[in-house]
Design a protein around this motif. Structure first.
Motif, PDB file in Angstrom:
ATOM      1  N   ARG A 238      -7.621  28.760  66.195  1.00 10.15           N
ATOM      2  CA  ARG A 238      -8.162  29.026  64.860  1.00 10.15           C
ATOM      3  C   ARG A 238      -9.605  29.495  64.937  1.00 10.15           C
ATOM      4  O   ARG A 238     -10.051  30.313  64.137  1.00 10.15           O
ATOM      5  N   GLY A 239     -10.347  28.964  65.905  1.00 13.38           N
ATOM      6  CA  GLY A 239     -11.735  29.376  66.057  1.00 13.38           C
ATOM      7  C   GLY A 239     -11.864  30.818  66.493  1.00 13.38           C
ATOM      8  O   GLY A 239     -12.766  31.542  66.039  1.00 13.38           O
ATOM      9  N   VAL A 240     -10.977  31.280  67.368  1.00 11.80           N
ATOM     10  CA  VAL A 240     -11.011  32.674  67.813  1.00 11.80           C
ATOM     11  C   VAL A 240     -10.522  33.605  66.707  1.00 11.80           C
ATOM     12  O   VAL A 240     -11.058  34.689  66.499  1.00 11.80           O
ATOM     13  N   ASP A 241      -9.464  33.168  66.014  1.00  8.28           N
ATOM     14  CA  ASP A 241      -8.928  33.921  64.873  1.00  8.28           C
ATOM     15  C   ASP A 241      -8.541  35.343  65.267  1.00  8.28           C
ATOM     16  O   ASP A 241      -8.991  36.329  64.682  1.00  8.28           O
ATOM     17  N   SER A 242      -7.699  35.455  66.288  1.00  5.07           N
ATOM     18  CA  SER A 242      -7.201  36.748  66.751  1.00  5.07           C
ATOM     19  C   SER A 242      -5.699  36.649  66.952  1.00  5.07           C
ATOM     20  O   SER A 242      -5.207  35.651  67.479  1.00  5.07           O
ATOM     21  N   PRO A 243      -4.946  37.685  66.582  1.00  4.34           N
ATOM     22  CA  PRO A 243      -3.504  37.658  66.853  1.00  4.34           C
ATOM     23  C   PRO A 243      -3.180  37.670  68.345  1.00  4.34           C
ATOM     24  O   PRO A 243      -2.036  37.427  68.713  1.00  4.34           O
ATOM     25  N   ARG A 244      -4.184  37.939  69.175  1.00  7.56           N
ATOM     26  CA  ARG A 244      -3.993  37.946  70.625  1.00  7.56           C
ATOM     27  C   ARG A 244      -4.142  36.567  71.253  1.00  7.56           C
ATOM     28  O   ARG A 244      -3.985  36.423  72.472  1.00  7.56           O
ATOM     29  N   VAL A 245      -4.423  35.549  70.462  1.00  7.44           N
ATOM     30  CA  VAL A 245      -4.595  34.192  70.984  1.00  7.44           C
ATOM     31  C   VAL A 245      -3.714  33.249  70.179  1.00  7.44           C
ATOM     32  O   VAL A 245      -3.879  33.110  68.966  1.00  7.44           O
ATOM     33  N   ARG A 246      -2.791  32.601  70.870  1.00  7.94           N
ATOM     34  CA  ARG A 246      -1.840  31.715  70.217  1.00  7.94           C
ATOM     35  C   ARG A 246      -1.675  30.422  71.019  1.00  7.94           C
ATOM     36  O   ARG A 246      -2.193  30.277  72.122  1.00  7.94           O
ATOM     37  N   VAL A 247      -0.940  29.501  70.443  1.00  8.98           N
ATOM     38  CA  VAL A 247      -0.727  28.176  71.042  1.00  8.98           C
ATOM     39  C   VAL A 247       0.526  28.178  71.910  1.00  8.98           C
ATOM     40  O   VAL A 247       1.567  28.709  71.510  1.00  8.98           O
ATOM     41  N   LEU A 248       0.413  27.596  73.100  1.00 13.77           N
ATOM     42  CA  LEU A 248       1.579  27.215  73.881  1.00 13.77           C
ATOM     43  C   LEU A 248       1.795  25.733  73.611  1.00 13.77           C
ATOM     44  O   LEU A 248       0.970  24.900  73.986  1.00 13.77           O
ATOM     45  N   TYR A 249       2.894  25.396  72.961  1.00 13.56           N
ATOM     46  CA  TYR A 249       3.209  23.995  72.674  1.00 13.56           C
ATOM     47  C   TYR A 249       4.151  23.472  73.747  1.00 13.56           C
ATOM     48  O   TYR A 249       5.300  23.915  73.849  1.00 13.56           O
ATOM     49  N   ASP A 250       3.662  22.547  74.561  1.00 13.50           N
ATOM     50  CA  ASP A 250       4.484  21.937  75.609  1.00 13.50           C
ATOM     51  C   ASP A 250       4.942  20.573  75.112  1.00 13.50           C
ATOM     52  O   ASP A 250       4.148  19.629  75.002  1.00 13.50           O
ATOM     53  N   LEU A 251       6.229  20.473  74.807  1.00 13.80           N
ATOM     54  CA  LEU A 251       6.765  19.251  74.225  1.00 13.80           C
ATOM     55  C   LEU A 251       6.633  18.065  75.177  1.00 13.80           C
ATOM     56  O   LEU A 251       6.357  16.933  74.745  1.00 13.80           O
ATOM     57  N   TYR A 252       6.799  18.303  76.475  1.00 17.14           N
ATOM     58  CA  TYR A 252       6.636  17.222  77.451  1.00 17.14           C
ATOM     59  C   TYR A 252       5.212  16.663  77.402  1.00 17.14           C
ATOM     60  O   TYR A 252       5.010  15.447  77.291  1.00 17.14           O
ATOM     61  N   HIS A 253       4.223  17.536  77.507  1.00 16.67           N
ATOM     62  CA  HIS A 253       2.841  17.073  77.487  1.00 16.67           C
ATOM     63  C   HIS A 253       2.525  16.372  76.170  1.00 16.67           C
ATOM     64  O   HIS A 253       1.810  15.366  76.140  1.00 16.67           O
ATOM     65  N   SER A 254       3.047  16.899  75.077  1.00 19.30           N
ATOM     66  CA  SER A 254       2.813  16.316  73.769  1.00 19.30           C
ATOM     67  C   SER A 254       3.341  14.890  73.697  1.00 19.30           C
ATOM     68  O   SER A 254       2.651  13.970  73.250  1.00 19.30           O
ATOM     69  N   VAL A 255       4.570  14.691  74.159  1.00 21.61           N
ATOM     70  CA  VAL A 255       5.183  13.356  74.135  1.00 21.61           C
ATOM     71  C   VAL A 255       4.440  12.384  75.042  1.00 21.61           C
ATOM     72  O   VAL A 255       4.149  11.244  74.657  1.00 21.61           O
ATOM     73  N   VAL A 256       4.120  12.819  76.254  1.00 24.81           N
ATOM     74  CA  VAL A 256       3.420  11.939  77.192  1.00 24.81           C
ATOM     75  C   VAL A 256       2.038  11.563  76.665  1.00 24.81           C
ATOM     76  O   VAL A 256       1.557  10.445  76.879  1.00 24.81           O
ATOM     77  N   GLU A 257       1.408  12.462  75.932  1.00 23.61           N
ATOM     78  CA  GLU A 257       0.092  12.184  75.368  1.00 23.61           C
ATOM     79  C   GLU A 257       0.180  11.269  74.146  1.00 23.61           C
ATOM     80  O   GLU A 257      -0.839  10.840  73.610  1.00 23.61           O
ATOM     81  N   GLY A 258       1.400  10.947  73.712  1.00 26.45           N
ATOM     82  CA  GLY A 258       1.584  10.012  72.605  1.00 26.45           C
ATOM     83  C   GLY A 258       1.811  10.665  71.264  1.00 26.45           C
ATOM     84  O   GLY A 258       1.815   9.974  70.233  1.00 26.45           O
TER      85      GLY A 258
END
Length: 267
Positions: A166-186
């Motif tokens: 959101r800070g960069v605000d460019s269509p060339r920058v997006r999120v990679l959502y890793d479900l494993y990392h998300s779950v392990v992080e709580g």
């Protein structure tokens, strides 16, 4: 029932039973029914052989990674070197027909407040976005867990990678959502993913605990794929796991059935 979707396989962790070279692993992945593949950094790889195997099989290289071993984006003095790595990796991605380049933050520092560190990283990624735009490549910002795999990393929660994007605000920058990392992080994917899916350009998975193949741990995979459908994510799903059996093809049979909906129909 989850809608069928394309799966991408990480060739650094998987299909090692096919050999040490990535070209052999591409061929093994194709033989097992996968049409996309992912690797880490490119600078120490035989790119000619890799490109040949991709052309031969029709497998699409889906992500490559800016080498995180020298990345510490909270330190401004590292940014020029980081941008050199981005340029090299983006050039290799274009050569290999790969649309995505993954960026991690590197370690945090104890003497700056977290929002300040995220802001400094955002400055570096904004400069990298100009390189990506010129090459028609998308940068993916990944959060990875600190509890098991990446102690001390800055972007450890999904909100961190979202803040950068959101800070960069460019269509060339997006999120990679890793479900494993998300779950392990709580985190709870059912809470997190609907809030951020509009910024997500790629999803990766592994089971937890253990980071084995889907079906080897405690995550409910039919429910997880159904969640992707519910939030409107239609892209590929990258598998980034350590197979718990010698044959990667055998290890990934379950998630292939889930991804096509046949596992749900059979239960």
């Amino acid at each position: 029932m989850s809608a069928p979707r394309s799966l991408s396989v990480n060739l650094e962790y998987m299909f090692t039973d096919a050999g040490d070279d990535l070209a052999s692993r591409v061929r093994a992945a194709a033989a097992a029914g996968f049409d996309k593949a992912e690797i880490f950094w490119t600078h120490d790889k035989d790119l000619d052989a890799l490109a040949g195997a991709l052309d031969e099989t029709g497998v699409r290289l889906w992500t490559v990674l800016v080498d995180p071993r020298t990345t510490r984006l909270v330190l401004k003095e590292t940014h020029d070197g980081f941008l050199e790595d981005v340029r090299r990796t983006v050039d290799d991605a274009v050569r290999l027909g790969c649309p995505h380049v993954v960026i991690g933050s590197g370690p945090a520092v104890p003497y700056l407040k977290r929002p300040v560190q995220i802001g400094i990283m955002t400055e570096a990624v904004a400069r990298a976005a100009e390189i990506a735009d010129d090459a028609d490549v998308t940068l993916l910002i990944e959060a990875v867990n600190t509890r098991m795999d990446h102690p001390g990393v800055l972007t450890s929660q999904t909100q961190d990678s979202v803040a950068v994007v959101r800070g960069v605000d460019s269509p060339r920058v997006r999120v990679l959502y890793d479900l494993y990392h998300s779950v392990v992080e709580g985190e709870d994917p059912e809470i997190v993913l609907p809030q951020v899916v509009d910024l997500v350009a790629h999803v990766q998975i592994a089971d937890a605990p253990g980071r084995g193949e889907p079906g080897s741990g405690d995550i409910d995979w039919p429910a997880s794929f159904a969640l992707l459908d519910q939030v409107g994510y239609t892209g590929a799903v990258g598998i980034e796991c350590y197979p718990t059996v010698p044959s990667t093809a055998d290890a990934l049979g379950y998630v292939q059935r889930v991804a096509t909906g046949t596992e749900v129909a059979a239960s």
